[in-house]
Design an enzyme around this catalytic site. Structure first.
Site, PDB file in Angstrom:
ATOM      1  N   ASP A  91      47.132  43.623  46.216  1.00  0.00           N
ATOM      2  CA  ASP A  91      46.196  42.533  45.979  1.00  0.00           C
ATOM      3  C   ASP A  91      46.852  41.229  46.458  1.00  0.00           C
ATOM      4  O   ASP A  91      48.090  41.137  46.508  1.00  0.00           O
ATOM      5  CB  ASP A  91      45.881  42.460  44.482  1.00  0.00           C
ATOM      6  CG  ASP A  91      45.100  41.214  44.131  1.00  0.00           C
ATOM      7  OD1 ASP A  91      44.015  41.022  44.710  1.00  0.00           O
ATOM      8  OD2 ASP A  91      45.574  40.420  43.286  1.00  0.00           O
TER       9      ASP A  91
ATOM     10  N   TYR B  86      45.554  37.500  45.668  1.00  0.00           N
ATOM     11  CA  TYR B  86      45.523  36.334  44.775  1.00  0.00           C
ATOM     12  C   TYR B  86      46.162  36.649  43.419  1.00  0.00           C
ATOM     13  O   TYR B  86      45.655  37.470  42.662  1.00  0.00           O
ATOM     14  CB  TYR B  86      44.094  35.852  44.559  1.00  0.00           C
ATOM     15  CG  TYR B  86      43.391  35.441  45.838  1.00  0.00           C
ATOM     16  CD1 TYR B  86      44.018  34.597  46.753  1.00  0.00           C
ATOM     17  CD2 TYR B  86      42.109  35.884  46.135  1.00  0.00           C
ATOM     18  CE1 TYR B  86      43.374  34.204  47.929  1.00  0.00           C
ATOM     19  CE2 TYR B  86      41.457  35.501  47.304  1.00  0.00           C
ATOM     20  CZ  TYR B  86      42.098  34.665  48.190  1.00  0.00           C
ATOM     21  OH  TYR B  86      41.453  34.300  49.345  1.00  0.00           O
TER      22      TYR B  86
ATOM     23  N   ARG C  20      39.836  28.839  38.597  1.00  0.00           N
ATOM     24  CA  ARG C  20      40.161  30.265  38.699  1.00  0.00           C
ATOM     25  C   ARG C  20      39.347  31.080  37.667  1.00  0.00           C
ATOM     26  O   ARG C  20      38.837  32.151  37.986  1.00  0.00           O
ATOM     27  CB  ARG C  20      41.656  30.468  38.470  1.00  0.00           C
ATOM     28  CG  ARG C  20      42.113  31.927  38.394  1.00  0.00           C
ATOM     29  CD  ARG C  20      41.920  32.702  39.676  1.00  0.00           C
ATOM     30  NE  ARG C  20      42.560  34.034  39.624  1.00  0.00           N
ATOM     31  CZ  ARG C  20      42.319  35.009  40.492  1.00  0.00           C
ATOM     32  NH1 ARG C  20      41.462  34.839  41.477  1.00  0.00           N
ATOM     33  NH2 ARG C  20      42.938  36.165  40.389  1.00  0.00           N
TER      34      ARG C  20
ATOM     35  N   SER D  29      41.926  42.503  49.422  1.00  0.00           N
ATOM     36  CA  SER D  29      41.558  41.359  48.594  1.00  0.00           C
ATOM     37  C   SER D  29      40.043  41.238  48.454  1.00  0.00           C
ATOM     38  O   SER D  29      39.293  41.629  49.356  1.00  0.00           O
ATOM     39  CB  SER D  29      42.103  40.093  49.252  1.00  0.00           C
ATOM     40  OG  SER D  29      41.604  38.933  48.625  1.00  0.00           O
ATOM     41  N   ASN D  30      39.619  40.682  47.338  1.00  0.00           N
ATOM     42  CA  ASN D  30      38.216  40.291  47.206  1.00  0.00           C
ATOM     43  C   ASN D  30      37.884  39.084  48.090  1.00  0.00           C
ATOM     44  O   ASN D  30      36.712  38.793  48.339  1.00  0.00           O
ATOM     45  CB  ASN D  30      37.892  39.955  45.748  1.00  0.00           C
ATOM     46  CG  ASN D  30      37.562  41.193  44.913  1.00  0.00           C
ATOM     47  OD1 ASN D  30      37.209  42.240  45.464  1.00  0.00           O
ATOM     48  ND2 ASN D  30      37.668  41.061  43.599  1.00  0.00           N
TER      49      ASN D  30
END
Lengths: 218, 218
Positions: free
Chosen positions: A8, A10, A39, A114-115
């Site tokens: 991942d 972030y 966030r 990652s998203n």
């Protein structure tokens, strides 16, 4: 045998709270509170959108979250200032040990999944020191489903040419590592915040406080 | 024309933080922090489980959340004490105006639709003063999908014998009212906490600070 290391981005490789500096510069004394709420809302928004089946690219919902956070903190950034804050996401700080660990991971695919939308995650990686150590960058935007939904992990797996059992997935985010474990990847939780493990009926196989621990898998 | 009023239960009709008293009694000075973390984790757990496709009944995940919260706060309840705290969920306080408003809503179906499992939501309603004013209680457990996923709202609609457009849905929870709006119900956000509206591309049709506002729909 592990053939692909999937990271991942972030919070795991890059510190999302490094946007605090940019927030603080624009809005003195409010940088920390804005970056935390930013966030928090970013997470809420992609969770909710995935649940409702209302996909929106990560850059757009990240900006939605920023606008919410600024309003909540009583500041009114211009469009140009919003763009400046969003650009901070393209230049996040790496956590200290990341570059050295990635350089040591030889003989396996090293992948970021990652998203983040392609226009966020590709510039971030290509502009950072770890770029030579990353073989592939995959965005959930390719399937328009966000982690921790199973189709997102399945989409990433399809890009790798390996089996599910040959993947070691790493994330600092509890919801992400649980989703990956539920999907069937091997998992190592990078528990940077030393958080109490969530009380779910799945658990990551290993937990480390930073990325150095994963070297024992190789 | 509105033919069914569908109410969320937790936070909308009933105050989930009324479990604070039971927590405080067992763990002096920690009642508030435990009850807040308990609710936070309860929300996280059904969100994540719905996202991962790992359904677990609401009573069980609520207990999982309680166990997490107690551990985080450094207290060790016995099994009997955990059961006592869980029982507090069967006896939540109604918000002040709820009974009078429900009594005024005549000529329409009055329905509760909750993520709560049948063994939580049925005793709660049948033991409370509003029971005579409620025509139907629906649990998302009937389809084993949690709000705000669209199939949950679809399941509730199927029980009502009316069209989507004839339903007014009410919730104090932003994620729930957004999910209902996304599904296509008429929506009234009972914004008890006077929260800033979320920055999503859907919005509830109306917002009120308590339930009295809905009388204008009848």
């Amino acid at each position: 045998m592990i053939k692909a290391l999937v990271f991942d981005a972030y919070g795991t490789l890059y510190d999302v709270y490094s946007v605090k500096t940019a927030c603080e510069k624009l809005f003195p004394k409010k940088g920390e509170s804005i970056s935390i709420l930013w966030r928090k809302k970013q997470l809420e928004y992609f969770f909710q959108r995935q649940l409702m089946g209302r996909y929106r690219p990560f850059d757009e919902l990240t900006e939605d979250a920023l606008v919410f956070a600024c309003k909540a903190e009583g500041v009114k950034p211009s469009q140009k200032e919003i763009k400046g804050l969003m650009d901070a996401y393209l230049d996040l700080e790496l956590f200290e040990e990341v570059e050295a660990v990635l350089a040591e991971c030889k003989g396996v695919q090293r992948v970021i999944f990652s998203n983040g939308s392609p226009n966020m995650i590709h510039p971030l990686v290509s502009g950072s020191r770890i770029e030579p150590h990353i073989d592939k960058v995959i965005s959930a935007d390719g399937i328009k489903q966000y982690k921790p939904a199973a189709p997102a992990y399945a989409y990433a797996l399809d890009q790798l040419g390996v089996t599910r059992d040959e993947v070691l997935f790493m994330s600092s985010n509890s919801w992400d590592i649980m989703g990956a474990a539920s999907f069937g990847f091997h998992t190592a939780w990078i528990n940077r915040a030393r958080s109490q493990p969530d009380n779910l009926d799945i658990q990551p196989e290993k937990a480390y406080t930073d990325l150095k621990g994963i070297l024992e898998w190789l």
